[in-house]
Motif scaffolding. Structure first.
Motif, PDB file in Angstrom:
ATOM      1  N   UNK A  28       0.791  -1.165   0.107  1.00 15.15           N
ATOM      2  CA  UNK A  28      -0.012  -0.073   0.065  1.00 15.15           C
ATOM      3  C   UNK A  28       0.844   1.275  -0.024  1.00 15.15           C
ATOM      4  N   UNK A  29       1.980   1.269   0.666  1.00 17.13           N
ATOM      5  CA  UNK A  29       2.621   2.511   0.914  1.00 17.13           C
ATOM      6  C   UNK A  29       3.157   3.035  -0.522  1.00 17.13           C
ATOM      7  N   UNK A  30       3.576   2.064  -1.535  1.00 19.97           N
ATOM      8  CA  UNK A  30       4.124   2.312  -2.766  1.00 19.97           C
ATOM      9  C   UNK A  30       3.055   2.836  -3.672  1.00 19.97           C
ATOM     10  N   UNK A  31       1.701   3.121  -3.144  1.00 21.57           N
ATOM     11  CA  UNK A  31       0.763   3.888  -4.047  1.00 21.57           C
ATOM     12  C   UNK A  31       0.703   5.143  -3.823  1.00 21.57           C
ATOM     13  N   UNK A  32       1.842   5.653  -2.740  1.00 21.48           N
ATOM     14  CA  UNK A  32       2.016   6.742  -2.463  1.00 21.48           C
ATOM     15  C   UNK A  32       3.122   7.589  -2.902  1.00 21.48           C
ATOM     16  N   UNK A  33       3.158   9.029  -3.014  1.00 18.28           N
ATOM     17  CA  UNK A  33       4.467   9.803  -3.223  1.00 18.28           C
ATOM     18  C   UNK A  33       4.857  10.318  -1.942  1.00 18.28           C
ATOM     19  N   UNK A  34       6.241  10.138  -1.796  1.00 18.38           N
ATOM     20  CA  UNK A  34       6.838  10.561  -0.560  1.00 18.38           C
ATOM     21  C   UNK A  34       7.293  11.914  -0.454  1.00 18.38           C
ATOM     22  N   UNK A  35       6.847  12.783   0.113  1.00 17.43           N
ATOM     23  CA  UNK A  35       7.074  14.310   0.350  1.00 17.43           C
ATOM     24  C   UNK A  35       8.048  14.544   1.536  1.00 17.43           C
ATOM     25  N   UNK A  36       9.295  15.000   1.029  1.00 16.77           N
ATOM     26  CA  UNK A  36      10.324  15.077   2.070  1.00 16.77           C
ATOM     27  C   UNK A  36      10.915  16.833   1.972  1.00 16.77           C
ATOM     28  N   UNK A  37      10.478  17.368   3.243  1.00 12.98           N
ATOM     29  CA  UNK A  37      10.785  18.862   2.984  1.00 12.98           C
ATOM     30  C   UNK A  37      11.991  19.271   4.023  1.00 12.98           C
ATOM     31  N   UNK A  38      13.189  19.656   3.380  1.00 12.16           N
ATOM     32  CA  UNK A  38      14.176  19.880   4.317  1.00 12.16           C
ATOM     33  C   UNK A  38      14.400  21.198   4.072  1.00 12.16           C
ATOM     34  N   UNK A  39      15.502  22.159   4.838  1.00  9.01           N
ATOM     35  CA  UNK A  39      15.663  23.488   4.567  1.00  9.01           C
ATOM     36  C   UNK A  39      16.118  23.650   3.153  1.00  9.01           C
ATOM     37  N   UNK A  40      16.965  22.889   2.249  1.00 10.82           N
ATOM     38  CA  UNK A  40      17.402  23.164   1.054  1.00 10.82           C
ATOM     39  C   UNK A  40      16.293  23.115   0.074  1.00 10.82           C
ATOM     40  N   UNK A  41      15.124  22.221   0.186  1.00  9.05           N
ATOM     41  CA  UNK A  41      14.313  22.178  -0.493  1.00  9.05           C
ATOM     42  C   UNK A  41      13.270  20.945  -0.450  1.00  9.05           C
ATOM     43  N   UNK A  42      12.734  20.408  -1.497  1.00 10.86           N
ATOM     44  CA  UNK A  42      11.665  19.458  -1.459  1.00 10.86           C
ATOM     45  C   UNK A  42      11.854  18.416  -2.265  1.00 10.86           C
ATOM     46  N   UNK A  43      12.004  17.268  -1.770  1.00 12.27           N
ATOM     47  CA  UNK A  43      12.198  15.792  -2.467  1.00 12.27           C
ATOM     48  C   UNK A  43      11.103  14.983  -2.486  1.00 12.27           C
ATOM     49  N   UNK A  44      10.798  14.531  -3.734  1.00 12.64           N
ATOM     50  CA  UNK A  44       9.398  13.747  -4.020  1.00 12.64           C
ATOM     51  C   UNK A  44      10.129  12.431  -4.588  1.00 12.64           C
ATOM     52  N   UNK A  45       9.365  11.255  -3.888  1.00 12.26           N
ATOM     53  CA  UNK A  45       9.873  10.164  -4.303  1.00 12.26           C
ATOM     54  C   UNK A  45       8.726   8.908  -4.577  1.00 12.26           C
ATOM     55  N   UNK A  46       8.901   8.499  -5.858  1.00 12.76           N
ATOM     56  CA  UNK A  46       7.926   7.321  -6.118  1.00 12.76           C
ATOM     57  C   UNK A  46       8.724   6.075  -6.530  1.00 12.76           C
ATOM     58  N   UNK A  47       8.179   4.892  -6.223  1.00  5.66           N
ATOM     59  CA  UNK A  47       8.816   3.746  -6.448  1.00  5.66           C
ATOM     60  C   UNK A  47       7.748   2.473  -6.757  1.00  5.66           C
ATOM     61  N   UNK A  48       8.374   1.499  -7.380  1.00  3.89           N
ATOM     62  CA  UNK A  48       7.614   0.135  -7.670  1.00  3.89           C
ATOM     63  C   UNK A  48       8.681  -0.633  -7.697  1.00  3.89           C
ATOM     64  N   UNK A  49       8.101  -1.934  -7.958  1.00  2.00           N
ATOM     65  CA  UNK A  49       9.270  -3.102  -8.053  1.00  2.00           C
ATOM     66  C   UNK A  49      10.585  -2.904  -8.791  1.00  2.00           C
ATOM     67  N   UNK A  50      10.307  -2.434  -9.911  1.00  5.85           N
ATOM     68  CA  UNK A  50      11.423  -2.138 -10.792  1.00  5.85           C
ATOM     69  C   UNK A  50      12.164  -0.921 -10.854  1.00  5.85           C
ATOM     70  N   UNK A  51      11.328   0.348 -10.563  1.00  4.84           N
ATOM     71  CA  UNK A  51      11.918   1.592 -10.758  1.00  4.84           C
ATOM     72  C   UNK A  51      11.512   2.663  -9.518  1.00  4.84           C
TER      73      UNK A  51
END
Lengths: 376, 376
Positions: A28-51
Motif C-alpha cells: 500500500x505505501x508504494x501507491x503513495x508519493x513521499x514528500x520530504x521537506x528539508x531546509x534546502x528544498x523539496x524531495x519527492x519519491x515514487x517507487x515500484x518493484x522495478x524503478x
C-alpha cells in the motif's frame, strides 16, 4: 512541515515521480508519493518493484518560489494528490502537515484535508557508490534506447531477453536487444571512460527513463552497482533494478556474407510495408512477401477473406541475386521506424536466413537483424 | 463501376458514413459500406439498427474531381476500406469493380484487390415523404442537442427515457430529456412552420448527428415519419429510428415557487464543484454539500478514507432562506457544462425538493432540474 510554492513547478515534479508509481502494487505505501521537506528544498519519491524516481526542487529554484516554514515528511496517495494539485484554483499552494499524518492542502479559498501515511514506513532507496560511473547526454541516451528497446522480448519465458544488454569496454558502449526473432544492436564510442561493465536493464525501465528527462541537452550520470543502475540528472535520480542472468552471445548471430543488397528510402519503404500489412494482419499468417530481381522489387500482402495487395517499390539501388523472401511486417515496421528519415541498406543471404538492415553510411555502428518466415 | 477521384474528398465522405457502421452487428452486410456510382455522382451508405447515413458526392464537386468511367454498386468491408484509402500513396485513387464482386483499389503503384458483397443484399433505407418537414441551422440543432442530450437515461430499464423528447406546436419547439434524477428542457421559437409533432429521438443518434455536420451554418431539413426521422443537409441524409411509447409529462415537474435563489458564474462554480467532487467520487455516496446563508456559501466534499475538502464560493447574489443541500456532483457538472461561460441562477425550495438552474437572463426558455440527495 509547511511549505508554500508554485503549483506548476510542483506539478512537474509530481508528474515525474508518478511514472514510478503504480496503482496496482500490493504494497500500500508504494501507491503513495513521499514528500520530504528539508531546509534546502523539496524531495519527492515514487517507487515500484522495478524503478524508483526521486526529484529534487531546490529552495533556490526561482519558478518554484518556495517558502519553507517548517521541515518534515509524509507519504500521500499519489493519484488523489496529483488530481487535487492539478485542480487547485490559484497558481500557488500551501502544504501543511498537521497531527495524525493529516495534510492540509490549500490554494485560494479551497482547502483539502487529506490522510497521509507515516513516511518512516516508506522503503529506503538503494545506496549507490560512485565507482562505476560515466556520463552521457540525455539526447544520446534516448537515441540509444529508442534504437534498441523496441526489439526486447515482451514475454517472460526468457526474462533476460526483456532487457537491453549494455556492455562498456575500451571506451566502446554496446547496446543490444533481441526477442530471438529480431535483433537491434548499436555501438557508440565514448571519450576517456575509466570503467567497464556488462549489465541488462529492463526494457520497461528504459522506456520510462527516456520519457523522464526535462531537457535533451542535460547530462546524465550513470552509476552501476551489483543489481541497480542509477541515472542521475540535476533534478532527478532514476533507479532501475538490473536483470540477473547471462545474456546470450549475440555477436555470432550477425552474418557477414550476403547474396543480395538493396537500398531504400526509409519513409517510402515504411508506407509501402504499412499498406501491404493492412490485409496480412487479418490473416492467420501475418506475413508479407518481398520479391527482388534486377528489374523490379514488389511487395505482396494478402488475406484469404479480404483480398490482396501488391505494390512495385521505389528503391535506390539493388545488387546481387534475385530473391523472394517473406517476413513479419510488424518487425520490419518497428525496425524502419527506429532509423528515422534516412536511407537504409538491406542485405539478404537466402529466404531462410536472417537479413540485416543498416544505415547506408559506412560506419557499422547500428545493425538490425530480422528472421524471415519460411513459406513453401 | 469505375471511378477516379480525390482521396481526401472521398475519405471525408467515408468518415461520415462510418459513424453509422458498427463492427459488432450480427448482420454481416451492415459491417460494410455501400458504394453507389451513378452518372451524377457517388453515394455512400452506412447503417446500423438505430441510424443510417447516406452521403452524396456530386460529379460537379471540384475538390472531388471525379472521373466516372462506368456506373455500378458494391458493398465493401468498412474498416478495411477506410484504412486502405487512408494509407494510399497518392492524392487520387481509382475504384474499379471487376468480376465476382471484386474491387480493384489503385493509387500510384499500390494495387489492392478486395472482396466485396453484392449490393442487392443491402437493406433499403426508409422512404420519407415531405409532409412533416421543417428547417433548422446545424448550429441551432447542435445547441439544442448539447443542452439536453446529456440528461437522457443510460439505462434500458425505461427505454423511452434514453431519448430526447421533441414537441413542435404553434411554432414552439420543445426539447426535453430526463433520467428521472435530473432534467433539462429547452424551448425555441420557429418562424412559420406549418407542422406539429411529438417524437422521441434516441440520445445516441443525436450525439452522432451533431458530430456529422460539416458546417455549422448549413441548413438541416428535418422530416418526420411514423417511426423514423430524417435530417437532411446538402450532402448527407441522416436517418434515425424513433423511440416508441409515451414520454412522461415533464411540465408538471418544474416548480414555480422557491425559498432561496443564488447567482453564480458558471466556470467558477464548475471548477469548485470539480474540486469538491474529487474526494466524494471515491466514497460510497458520491455527494457534495452546498451550504448557503446570507454571509457565505460553502461547498463540502469528503471521503472517509482519503480526506475532505471545503471551499468558500464566490457568488454574484443570494436571496432568501439559508439552506444546506446535498447532491450528486456529476449531475451538477454536466448541467453547468451545458450552459457554457455565462451566469446561472439556481433556485431552491427545500433540501429534499428538486432545484432549478437557469441562465440569468429573463427568458425562461432553458431550465434544468436536479433532484438532491437526502442526508440525515
Amino acid at each position: 512541515m509547511k511549505v508554500t510554492l508554485n503549483r506548476n513547478a510542483f506539478l512537474e515534479e509530481l508528474a515525474t515521480v508518478q511514472r514510478a508509481i503504480s496503482g496496482k502494487t500490493t504494497i500500500p505505501i508504494l501507491t503513495g508519493v513521499k514528500v520530504d521537506l528539508t531546509e534546502s528544498g523539496l524531495t519527492l519519491t515514487g517507487s515500484n518493484a522495478d524503478i524508483s524516481i526521486e526529484t529534487f526542487l531546490s529552495i533556490e529554484d526561482e519558478e518554484a518560489n518556495m517558502i519553507i516554514e517548517s521541515t518534515g515528511s509524509i507519504v500521500l496517495q499519489a493519484r488523489f494528490f496529483n488530481e487535487i494539485i492539478r485542480k487547485l484554483p490559484e497558481s500557488t499552494l500551501t502544504l501543511e502537515l498537521i497531527e495524525n499524518n493529516q495534510v492540509i492542502i490549500s490554494s485560494g479559498k479551497a482547502l483539502f484535508n487529506v490522510n497521509g501515511l507515516n513516511s518512516e514506513n516508506y522503503p529506503h532507496l538503494p545506496v549507490i557508490d560512485n565507482q562505476n560511473t560515466f556520463e552521457l547526454s540525455a539526447r544520446v541516451l534516448n537515441k540509444l534506447v529508442s534504437e534498441t528497446v523496441f526489439a526486447v522480448s515482451q514475454h517472460e519465458s526468457r526474462p533476460i531477453l526483456t532487457g537491453v544488454h549494455f556492455v562498456l569496454e575500451n571506451n566502446e558502449l554496446l547496446a543490444v536487444a533481441t526477442d530471438s526473432h529480431r535483433l537491434s544492436q548499436r555501438t557508440i564510442t565514448l571519450n576517456d571512460v575509466n570503467t567497464s561493465f556488462d549489465i541488462v536493464v529492463p526494457g520497461k525501465s528504459l522506456q520510462e527513463l527516456s520519457r523522464s528527462f526535462k531537457d535533451e541537452e542535460e547530462m546524465v550520470e550513470i552509476s552501476i552497482m551489483e543489481n541497480q543502475v542509477l541515472f542521475k540528472t540535476e533534478g532527478m535520480n532514476f533507479y532501475s533494478r538490473l536483470l540477473e542472468g547471462n545474456y546470450p552471445d549475440t555477436n555470432r548471430l550477425i552474418p557477414t556474407n550476403f547474396s543480395t543488397e538493396i537500398e531504400f528510402n526509409v519513409p517510402e519503404l515504411l508506407s509501402a510495408i504499412d499498406r501491404a500489412s493492412l490485409l496480412s494482419h487479418e490473416g492467420r499468417n501475418n506475413i508479407v512477401k518481398l520479391s527482388i530481381n534486377s528489374e523490379q522489387v514488389i511487395i505482396y500482402g494478402n488475406s484469404p477473406e479480404i483480398g490482396n495487395v501488391e505494390e512495385a517499390l521505389n528503391y535506390i539501388k539493388v545488387t546481387g541475386e534475385p530473391i523472394d523472401i517473406s517476413f513479419n511486417p510488424d518487425y520490419m515496421k518497428a525496425s524502419l521506424k527506429s532509423f528515422g528519415a534516412i536511407d537504409v541498406v538491406i542485405k539478404f543471404i537466402s529466404p531462410i536466413r536472417p537479413f540485416t538492415l543498416q544505415p547506408n553510411d559506412d560506419e557499422i555502428n547500428f545493425i538490425q537483424l530480422i528472421t524471415p518466415v519460411r513459406t513453401n
